[in-house]
Design a protein around this motif. Structure first.
Motif, PDB file in Angstrom:
ATOM      1  N   ALA A 146       0.840  -1.202   0.000  1.00 38.45           N
ATOM      2  CA  ALA A 146       0.000   0.000   0.000  1.00 38.45           C
ATOM      3  C   ALA A 146       0.873   1.250   0.000  1.00 38.45           C
ATOM      4  N   GLU A 147       0.460   2.244  -0.793  1.00 37.16           N
ATOM      5  CA  GLU A 147       1.269   3.466  -0.928  1.00 37.16           C
ATOM      6  C   GLU A 147       1.017   4.473   0.205  1.00 37.16           C
ATOM      7  N   TRP A 148      -0.101   4.362   0.880  1.00 31.90           N
ATOM      8  CA  TRP A 148      -0.336   5.240   2.035  1.00 31.90           C
ATOM      9  C   TRP A 148       0.759   4.971   3.072  1.00 31.90           C
ATOM     10  N   ALA A 208       3.698  -5.500  -6.390  1.00 31.21           N
ATOM     11  CA  ALA A 208       2.694  -4.604  -6.968  1.00 31.21           C
ATOM     12  C   ALA A 208       2.277  -3.600  -5.902  1.00 31.21           C
ATOM     13  N   ASN A 209       2.030  -2.378  -6.322  1.00 30.57           N
ATOM     14  CA  ASN A 209       1.526  -1.359  -5.407  1.00 30.57           C
ATOM     15  C   ASN A 209       0.016  -1.212  -5.538  1.00 30.57           C
ATOM     16  N   VAL A 210      -0.614  -0.885  -4.433  1.00 33.97           N
ATOM     17  CA  VAL A 210      -2.015  -0.463  -4.450  1.00 33.97           C
ATOM     18  C   VAL A 210      -2.066   0.879  -3.718  1.00 33.97           C
ATOM     19  N   PRO A 211      -3.110   1.679  -3.961  1.00 33.65           N
ATOM     20  CA  PRO A 211      -3.118   3.023  -3.358  1.00 33.65           C
ATOM     21  C   PRO A 211      -3.114   2.994  -1.826  1.00 33.65           C
ATOM     22  N   GLY A 212      -4.063   2.270  -1.230  1.00 33.38           N
ATOM     23  CA  GLY A 212      -4.146   2.230   0.228  1.00 33.38           C
ATOM     24  C   GLY A 212      -4.386   0.821   0.715  1.00 33.38           C
ATOM     25  N   SER A 213      -4.375   0.671   2.030  1.00 38.20           N
ATOM     26  CA  SER A 213      -4.532  -0.666   2.608  1.00 38.20           C
ATOM     27  C   SER A 213      -5.876  -1.294   2.260  1.00 38.20           C
ATOM     28  N   TYR A 214      -6.886  -0.456   2.112  1.00 42.86           N
ATOM     29  CA  TYR A 214      -8.204  -1.007   1.765  1.00 42.86           C
ATOM     30  C   TYR A 214      -8.126  -1.802   0.454  1.00 42.86           C
ATOM     31  N   GLU A 215      -7.239  -1.415  -0.422  1.00 40.92           N
ATOM     32  CA  GLU A 215      -7.111  -2.078  -1.729  1.00 40.92           C
ATOM     33  C   GLU A 215      -6.251  -3.343  -1.672  1.00 40.92           C
ATOM     34  N   LEU A 216      -5.688  -3.648  -0.513  1.00 38.37           N
ATOM     35  CA  LEU A 216      -4.795  -4.815  -0.431  1.00 38.37           C
ATOM     36  C   LEU A 216      -5.517  -6.128  -0.737  1.00 38.37           C
ATOM     37  N   ILE A 256      -2.824   4.222  10.096  1.00 36.20           N
ATOM     38  CA  ILE A 256      -2.595   4.970  11.333  1.00 36.20           C
ATOM     39  C   ILE A 256      -3.909   5.550  11.832  1.00 36.20           C
ATOM     40  N   GLN A 257      -4.126   5.389  13.117  1.00 33.65           N
ATOM     41  CA  GLN A 257      -5.361   5.893  13.721  1.00 33.65           C
ATOM     42  C   GLN A 257      -5.432   7.408  13.547  1.00 33.65           C
ATOM     43  N   GLY A 258      -6.582   7.904  13.130  1.00 40.22           N
ATOM     44  CA  GLY A 258      -6.762   9.349  12.971  1.00 40.22           C
ATOM     45  C   GLY A 258      -7.824   9.862  13.911  1.00 40.22           C
ATOM     46  N   GLU A 259      -8.376  11.031  13.589  1.00 40.66           N
ATOM     47  CA  GLU A 259      -9.402  11.611  14.461  1.00 40.66           C
ATOM     48  C   GLU A 259     -10.746  10.925  14.266  1.00 40.66           C
ATOM     49  N   THR A 260     -10.895  10.280  13.119  1.00 41.02           N
ATOM     50  CA  THR A 260     -12.165   9.590  12.854  1.00 41.02           C
ATOM     51  C   THR A 260     -11.930   8.083  12.872  1.00 41.02           C
ATOM     52  N   VAL A 306      -1.829 -16.099   2.521  1.00 35.72           N
ATOM     53  CA  VAL A 306      -1.929 -14.655   2.264  1.00 35.72           C
ATOM     54  C   VAL A 306      -1.634 -13.988   3.608  1.00 35.72           C
ATOM     55  N   ILE A 307      -0.532 -13.290   3.667  1.00 35.71           N
ATOM     56  CA  ILE A 307      -0.007 -12.839   4.957  1.00 35.71           C
ATOM     57  C   ILE A 307      -0.409 -11.393   5.249  1.00 35.71           C
ATOM     58  N   PHE A 308      -0.847 -11.178   6.480  1.00 39.50           N
ATOM     59  CA  PHE A 308      -1.323  -9.863   6.938  1.00 39.50           C
ATOM     60  C   PHE A 308      -0.126  -9.066   7.475  1.00 39.50           C
ATOM     61  N   GLY A 309       0.501  -8.347   6.583  1.00 39.91           N
ATOM     62  CA  GLY A 309       1.641  -7.515   6.984  1.00 39.91           C
ATOM     63  C   GLY A 309       1.212  -6.066   7.116  1.00 39.91           C
ATOM     64  N   VAL A 310       0.148  -5.861   7.869  1.00 43.89           N
ATOM     65  CA  VAL A 310      -0.442  -4.524   7.993  1.00 43.89           C
ATOM     66  C   VAL A 310      -0.272  -4.028   9.420  1.00 43.89           C
ATOM     67  N   LEU A 311       0.392  -2.891   9.565  1.00 39.55           N
ATOM     68  CA  LEU A 311       0.492  -2.266  10.882  1.00 39.55           C
ATOM     69  C   LEU A 311      -0.767  -1.458  11.153  1.00 39.55           C
ATOM     70  N   THR A 312      -1.185  -1.460  12.419  1.00 34.91           N
ATOM     71  CA  THR A 312      -2.396  -0.711  12.791  1.00 34.91           C
ATOM     72  C   THR A 312      -2.096   0.179  14.007  1.00 34.91           C
ATOM     73  N   PRO A 313      -1.102   1.065  13.898  1.00 36.91           N
ATOM     74  CA  PRO A 313      -0.634   1.817  15.066  1.00 36.91           C
ATOM     75  C   PRO A 313      -1.511   3.028  15.387  1.00 36.91           C
TER      76      PRO A 313
END
Ligand code: RBF
Length: 159
Positions: free
Chosen positions: A29-31, A60-68, A91-95, A120-127
């Motif tokens: 993801a590019e975000w 391959a790149n995707v725009p954001g994690s939602y597209e993974l 990253i956690q935001g205000e919303t 299919v491996i979940f290499g997603v950080l959720t900080p």
């Protein structure tokens, strides 16, 4: 905090299988690219370190994690791909966007793995913030990209 004082990149590598003929796809993801590039490097170098051939690793790149999930599916359905690693950082935001994205991508990646019967491996950080992300992308808590690669290899052994 479960990860406090741990270097999460210390893991057992006993009995890993020969992966010299295995083909991997890494979807990134590019975000938050400062983080996801570091995770990608960790995953890529770890695959090489444990015997994968560079020619057998596609990215391959995707725009954001939602597209993974979709990105992972594109590769999981290919007969010549043995495992997919999905890399992202939400990253956690205000919303509450992070909750929706995290749940969707976790469920989506699970669905792809089960549908195509491949790791299919979940290499997603959720900080909560950027620093927590950097700490886990080559910082004081290791590199979760390394772990994602080792997880993929271990899952190939299971298959
Ligand atoms: N994608 C990420 O990979 N990480 C993020 O931290 C992230 N934050 C987002 C915040 C908001 C408010 C929105 C609308 C999207 C965010 N995305 C993030 C992008 C998301 O994964 C996806 O690319 C877009 O929603 C388009 O489907």
């Amino acid at each position: 905090m479960s990860s406090a004082n741990k270097n999460l990149s210390v893991f057992s590598t006993d009995g890993l299988p020969d992966i010299s003929q295995k083909r991997f796809a890494i979807v990134v993801a590019e975000w938050n690219s400062e983080v996801t590039e570091a995770l990608y490097e960790g995953a890529y170098q770890t695959l090489l370190q444990y015997g994968a051939r560079a020619a057998n690793i596609v990215r391959a790149n995707v725009p954001g994690s939602y597209e993974l999930s979709f990105g992972a599916q594109v590769f999981a359905q290919k007969p010549d791909i043995d495992a997919v690693i999905a890399i992202g950082c939400v990253i956690q935001g205000e919303t509450k966007h992070n909750d929706y994205i995290n749940h969707a991508v976790a469920q989506g990646l699970t669905n792809v793995a089960l549908k195509y019967n491949k790791p299919v491996i979940f290499g997603v950080l959720t900080p909560n913030n950027q620093q927590q992300a950097l700490d886990r992308a080559g910082g004081i808590h290791g590199n979760k990209g390394d772990e994602a690669a080792i997880t993929a290899i271990k899952m190939l052994k299971l298959k």
